[in-house]
Design a protein around this motif. Sequence first.
Motif: not given
Length: 337
Positions: A254-259
């Motif tokens: 899984r990978l989360q980040f803010h554009t």
Amino acid sequence: MQDLQKPEFDLSYITERIIAVSFHSTCPEQTYLRNLQNITQMLQSKHADNYLVVNISEPREELRRMSTRVLDVGWPELRAPSLHLLCSLCKSMENWLDTCSEHVLLLHCRGNKDRIGVVISSYIQLPSVSTSEEQALDRYTMKRFYSDKMASLMTPSQKRQAFSSELLAHQLKINSSPLLFHCVCLHHVPNLHPTVCRLFIRVYQGMQPVCTTGVSVGKTHKVYFALEPPQLLKGDIVCYYKNAAEGSREPVFRLQFHTGTLHGHPSLFYKKDLDHANKDPRFPENGMVEVVFSETMTNIPNNSAVVIDYDTLDPLVYWDSYENLTTGGTVAIDVTL
């Protein structure tokens, strides 16, 4: 720092005015309610009506009965909250504590207490937290609490989102322009199957699926998953692969980040940056994920040697990972074998 350890829950005075309580996921409902009542009585006896309950797990009616001052800002465990939610929460905490010197906060969490670490590591980014000698001491205490008890529980995405909250201290420039999300490239496919690795990606925004890629057929060191059409995204992106073997799905990463924190395209994420994969021995040490964005509708070449099947009707591909979740503000991507 004062700690009270119970089999069913952990209660810590992180500072004199910030308290954290986490109930273990195995805690029976009746035990949870009994302990919650005891904690309420303790808060009333020590702080009267000067406490605010900040619930960072699922909404609980019992908390509303416990206090009229309950802030429900929960998100799923082992996930990062949206950056907007995180910043709003930190500012709400700051406003409550600044309003009156007798005000205290109770961070409430049922399940994995990684979410407490997300809040604390973000809150200490506020400029006001170290403007006086007393606040500087609190900041040191919170940093010590985070490093000693929380850091090892948090996922790479949670730590990345907490770092992104540095915008609260005006240390991070946010790119407000939306980006076109074209594809995800997996370099060095993990060893999930001896002959074939069937993977796919799903993209979610606000817990709603917005795109599903085809399923990879074959096995190679590099696989491109194109988003067709490219997705115009602005905000948080949750990206995770899933492996489906024998009729089930197993997360690969899984990978989360803010554009808004992206500066330069494409963006590379290594094993240490990926939730789940960072602790999975089947995911190669040199494995990485390349996320390709652009600000215009540009053709992105597909250099994958793997055939992508876009005609699959496998219900596993379209099973919704977030069908029981209602919190918003994120985008997610799934992949299946």
